[in-house]
Write a protein that holds these residues in place. Structure first.
Motif, PDB file in Angstrom:
ATOM      1  N   ARG A  71     -51.213  17.071 118.022  1.00  0.00           N
ATOM      2  CA  ARG A  71     -51.125  18.258 117.155  1.00  0.00           C
ATOM      3  C   ARG A  71     -50.958  19.549 117.948  1.00  0.00           C
ATOM      4  NH1 ARG A  71     -54.905  15.039 114.258  1.00  0.00           N
ATOM      5  NH2 ARG A  71     -54.040  14.463 112.253  1.00  0.00           N
ATOM      6  N   ASN A 126     -43.228   7.523 113.101  1.00  0.00           N
ATOM      7  CA  ASN A 126     -44.097   8.576 112.569  1.00  0.00           C
ATOM      8  C   ASN A 126     -45.401   7.997 112.009  1.00  0.00           C
ATOM      9  OD1 ASN A 126     -42.392  10.667 113.289  1.00  0.00           O
ATOM     10  ND2 ASN A 126     -41.311  10.632 111.333  1.00  0.00           N
ATOM     11  N   HIS A 127     -45.319   6.827 111.411  1.00  0.00           N
ATOM     12  CA  HIS A 127     -46.513   6.161 110.886  1.00  0.00           C
ATOM     13  C   HIS A 127     -47.472   5.821 112.027  1.00  0.00           C
ATOM     14  CE1 HIS A 127     -49.000   3.470 108.461  1.00  0.00           C
ATOM     15  NE2 HIS A 127     -48.803   2.536 109.374  1.00  0.00           N
ATOM     16  N   GLN A 130     -48.940   9.078 113.589  1.00  0.00           N
ATOM     17  CA  GLN A 130     -49.962   9.650 112.711  1.00  0.00           C
ATOM     18  C   GLN A 130     -51.269   8.871 112.817  1.00  0.00           C
ATOM     19  OE1 GLN A 130     -48.852   9.882 108.583  1.00  0.00           O
ATOM     20  NE2 GLN A 130     -50.734  10.930 108.001  1.00  0.00           N
ATOM     21  N   ARG A 133     -53.076   9.708 116.027  1.00  0.00           N
ATOM     22  CA  ARG A 133     -53.663  11.061 116.073  1.00  0.00           C
ATOM     23  C   ARG A 133     -55.034  11.119 115.420  1.00  0.00           C
ATOM     24  NH1 ARG A 133     -48.164  12.720 114.390  1.00  0.00           N
ATOM     25  NH2 ARG A 133     -47.126  13.406 116.299  1.00  0.00           N
TER      26      ARG A 133
END
Length: 134
Positions: A71, A126-127, A130, A133
């Motif tokens: 992030r 992206n999955h 994410q 993170r």
């Protein structure tokens, strides 16, 4: 199929090589035809897109070094253990895969994220980023 699934020493060696080497980002494991021994199927350097193309239509386990921006914009690397069980696998394969997945997670020191996937959409970049993170 026996109740205990053996993990070849080469499986652990390949995982440790992934942790140490910049030249290895991906290790694929497979159960042998008797569904009683886990072996190394592939060890090498694959991008995320190459990994998705490389996955066979049969169950596999994948140890994969996922690189992404956190992030705050910093580069992060996590090791993801994927249980790849595409639709159409037999019930016997599914049972052996589930039993082996739990045992493998316990033997591989350094797994940051565990994912169970039945389709490539479960493994979208992206999955995975994410999930890493969190």
């Amino acid at each position: 199929m026996t109740s205990a699934i053996a993990v070849e020493d080469r499986c652990l060696d390949a995982f440790n090589n992934l942790k140490r080497s910049r030249h290895v980002t991906t290790v694929l494991y497979r159960l042998n035809d008797s569904l009683d021994t886990l072996t190394v199927d592939f060890e090498g350097n694959l991008t995320h897109d190459e990994l998705l193309k490389f996955l066979p239509p049969a169950p596999r386990f994948v140890a994969y070094e996922l690189c992404f921006a956190d992030r705050d914009g910093s580069r992060k690397e996590v090791i993801v253990l994927i249980s790849w069980s595409p639709r159409g696998s037999s019930a016997e394969q599914g049972t052996a895969q589930a039993a082996c997945y739990a045992a493998l997670r316990n033997q591989l020191d350094g797994i940051d994220l565990s994912i169970e996937a039945a389709s490539q959409s479960d493994l979208e970049y992206n999955h995975l980023a994410q999930a890493a993170r969190m």
